[in-house]
Design a protein around this motif. Sequence first.
Motif, PDB file in Angstrom:
ATOM      1  N   PHE A 201       0.789  -1.232   0.180  1.00 41.41           N
ATOM      2  CA  PHE A 201       0.120  -0.094   0.027  1.00 41.41           C
ATOM      3  C   PHE A 201       0.816   1.294   0.044  1.00 41.41           C
ATOM      4  O   PHE A 201       2.255   1.185   0.254  1.00 41.41           O
ATOM      5  CB  PHE A 201      -0.848   0.000   1.327  1.00 41.41           C
ATOM      6  N   LEU A 202       0.278   2.262  -0.264  1.00 48.95           N
ATOM      7  CA  LEU A 202       0.885   3.727  -0.109  1.00 48.95           C
ATOM      8  C   LEU A 202       0.162   4.525   0.950  1.00 48.95           C
ATOM      9  O   LEU A 202      -1.132   4.598   1.050  1.00 48.95           O
ATOM     10  CB  LEU A 202       0.686   4.498  -1.501  1.00 48.95           C
ATOM     11  N   HIS A 203       0.925   4.830   1.815  1.00 48.30           N
ATOM     12  CA  HIS A 203       0.165   5.799   2.926  1.00 48.30           C
ATOM     13  C   HIS A 203       0.379   7.231   2.659  1.00 48.30           C
ATOM     14  O   HIS A 203       1.368   7.745   2.618  1.00 48.30           O
ATOM     15  CB  HIS A 203       1.203   5.396   4.160  1.00 48.30           C
ATOM     16  N   TYR A 225      -8.953   1.664  -1.373  1.00 47.99           N
ATOM     17  CA  TYR A 225      -8.368   2.439  -0.259  1.00 47.99           C
ATOM     18  C   TYR A 225      -8.953   1.770   0.958  1.00 47.99           C
ATOM     19  O   TYR A 225      -9.974   1.111   0.978  1.00 47.99           O
ATOM     20  CB  TYR A 225      -8.598   3.710  -0.720  1.00 47.99           C
ATOM     21  N   ALA A 226      -8.248   2.478   2.070  1.00 51.72           N
ATOM     22  CA  ALA A 226      -8.762   2.015   3.354  1.00 51.72           C
ATOM     23  C   ALA A 226      -8.435   3.246   4.319  1.00 51.72           C
ATOM     24  O   ALA A 226      -7.449   3.865   4.224  1.00 51.72           O
ATOM     25  CB  ALA A 226      -8.116   0.677   3.740  1.00 51.72           C
ATOM     26  N   TYR A 227      -9.072   3.372   5.326  1.00 52.74           N
ATOM     27  CA  TYR A 227      -9.058   4.382   6.293  1.00 52.74           C
ATOM     28  C   TYR A 227      -9.187   3.873   7.777  1.00 52.74           C
ATOM     29  O   TYR A 227     -10.448   3.288   7.965  1.00 52.74           O
ATOM     30  CB  TYR A 227      -9.927   5.669   5.901  1.00 52.74           C
ATOM     31  N   SER A 228      -8.353   4.688   8.489  1.00 54.19           N
ATOM     32  CA  SER A 228      -8.778   4.402   9.955  1.00 54.19           C
ATOM     33  C   SER A 228      -8.068   5.530  10.796  1.00 54.19           C
ATOM     34  O   SER A 228      -7.150   6.464  10.132  1.00 54.19           O
ATOM     35  CB  SER A 228      -8.135   2.917  10.550  1.00 54.19           C
ATOM     36  N   MET A 229      -8.588   5.708  11.870  1.00 52.74           N
ATOM     37  CA  MET A 229      -7.807   6.854  12.833  1.00 52.74           C
ATOM     38  C   MET A 229      -6.993   6.209  13.741  1.00 52.74           C
ATOM     39  O   MET A 229      -7.071   4.812  14.447  1.00 52.74           O
ATOM     40  CB  MET A 229      -9.050   7.308  13.713  1.00 52.74           C
ATOM     41  N   TRP A 245      -3.984   1.573  -2.934  1.00 49.68           N
ATOM     42  CA  TRP A 245      -3.387   0.528  -3.694  1.00 49.68           C
ATOM     43  C   TRP A 245      -3.362   1.109  -5.090  1.00 49.68           C
ATOM     44  O   TRP A 245      -4.548   1.164  -5.772  1.00 49.68           O
ATOM     45  CB  TRP A 245      -4.159  -0.675  -3.344  1.00 49.68           C
ATOM     46  N   MET A 246      -2.237   0.512  -5.773  1.00 55.75           N
ATOM     47  CA  MET A 246      -2.393   1.114  -7.336  1.00 55.75           C
ATOM     48  C   MET A 246      -2.065  -0.071  -8.036  1.00 55.75           C
ATOM     49  O   MET A 246      -1.887   0.048  -9.434  1.00 55.75           O
ATOM     50  CB  MET A 246      -0.970   2.282  -7.401  1.00 55.75           C
ATOM     51  N   GLY A 247      -1.690  -1.219  -7.533  1.00 54.01           N
ATOM     52  CA  GLY A 247      -1.604  -2.528  -8.189  1.00 54.01           C
ATOM     53  C   GLY A 247      -2.507  -3.587  -7.668  1.00 54.01           C
ATOM     54  O   GLY A 247      -3.499  -3.236  -7.034  1.00 54.01           O
TER      55      GLY A 247
END
Length: 666
Positions: A201-203, A225-229, A245-247
């Motif tokens: 992934f890319l952060h 994509y994914a998201y968290s706090m 994610w690009m791949g």
Amino acid sequence: MNLRLSHKTLPLQHLVSWKGQQDPSPGDFSYGADPSSLLQCFVWNGSTPHRRSPVSVWTNYLYMDRLDESSIYMALHHAGDEVYMSFGMPTGSLVMLVRMEIHYSGKLNILSWESNMSVWRTRYAEPQHECNMYGYCGPYGYCDTIEIVPVCKCLDGFEPRDGKGWSSGRFSQGCRRKEVLRCTHGDGFLAFSGMKVPDKFLHVPKRSFAECTEECRSNCSCVAYAYSMMSNIDIDGDDTRCLVWMGGLIDMDMENHTQGGENLYVRTRRLQGNMRKMKTLEIALILLAVVSSFLILICVGLIWIYGFRGNQGSKIVWERLMRRDTGNFNEFADSNTEFPIFNFKSIAAATNNFLESNILGKGGFGNVYKGKLEDGKEIAVKRLRVGSVQGAVEFKNEITVISRLQHRNLVKLIGCSIHEDEKLLIYEYLPNRSLDYFIFNDTRKSLLNWPTRFKIIKGVARGLLYLHQDSRLMMIHRDLKASNILLDAEMGPKISDFGTARIFGVHEQERHTNRVVGTFGYMSPEYAMEGVISVKSDVYSFGVLLLEIVSGIKTGTTTTSACARAHNLIDYAWSLRKDGKMMDLIESSIIQGCCLVEALRCIHIGLLSVQDDPDARPLMSWVVASLDNQDIDLPQPKEPMCFSRRNYGGGESHIHDMSLENLKGR
């Protein structure tokens, strides 16, 4: 001890495995942080990823133990130039010693010290399944650990890239999209909940959820994509975690435990077209649904009419049986459970009208026959005695209980048949009959050499562990014995006969009953005399069975010269232990080629399992670990008070609907 994951000047720290079971030099496997990100850790096989942790939001992850409800946390800490990981018990928890290790086989284990047994007990291990290994399911594939047997699946909207390979268990090529993305404004995102998000992934720092969504939506190369706090720690002043994610999406699990498991949003192609076409499609679908429903109703009516006549109302009989109050039936069972109902005539034909020469075995509630269906499939049919009220209870209990079970060391129930007063249970056919057919027969016992017997011991132990800990509800078998261990074509063991099994609640430790069922010689003291049921009741039966497998002596036997001064098998084993002659307990026909270390270890575990005090007996999780790992030290057992000294009875008398005030043998 803390594990350093990052430092400005000092090197990173890793847990490193031994090279082998007896070789403490550095091995191939290690555990530590991803060098490119603090958000995940790896088990490495050399430089190759072997197992990847969930991408963390670094809240405290708890590993809950279903038996004693204790828990273990893992957390990340940021102190000056150093970032490190710690693990242990939460404040206020039951105090115990906890340690983490990387096994030479590549498993990451968390263990706690069991002071009463003086052993380390495994609390958590990963990978738990082959499916959990890094990239096992290939790109866009994920391991569904919610299933009883974890299996690789494709994300919705994807299909296996290699259909034949996927069907045969080769998943490395993963999945591909059913429809190619065109990167239009109409593209949307499909949410997958409870996922261990992929690797690579890319952060993207300092993004809100809406900004993270737009970051991926506006980039045609972004596939998810994914998201968290970051609720417990602030790294570089950023308490958000936006991953894109690009791949290809690699190494995903659908989690069934509290570690990991979050929303993953995968780009998908939405249906496009003008409203008129959509409206036409909707109308066509509605008409299709109406016509289909009408045809289905007609088919159901025809099936009911002919099925009722052909099977003489077996469905109604089934429903009546499942509603009938047949005594103290297991209140945790699901009364709506159903199995495929076979036509009675087809089963009668398959067994040549229950020909006596087709009998595989005889039990307290009826005979078991070998049969062959019209398609050539071989089956085993248990025919309950007509008019047996207790048989109806066992019939109902076995169907309800076994419907919840799926394990390689448990026999598979295919279906049932009900015809007037006839009640049949149909099982998979196992060609090598039961364990007692071999070990208690002078001409056949030599066919089971020590490696085969040891495989059977370990298989039965794993089956019991599944019943006690890993099935959807804790189950107590209550009648574990050699005749209830069936053997498949490769002499693999399968536990059978769940007619007397009991389902326990998740937090239930033991229960009292006035109806004691089982077999003398295999019953634990507290169950036989006080009606106390727990997982330790099965552990006791397993201990007796283990001693039988090693010795070839049937419990309760007192006729052989070797047992002349002993009351039963347990007494005999203890007599040999006191005299320092434990090797004399090993079956003479297998002594050649027998691994004495393994056999003596099995006897030791058997004696630990038949101790009078239930708390002193080990759990099956410890038994399985001790059979697999000879490095685990075995505590010294206490001499049990044998059944004969308590006037419990002897021999192989099976208790049927027995009250503690009025014992009735069968």
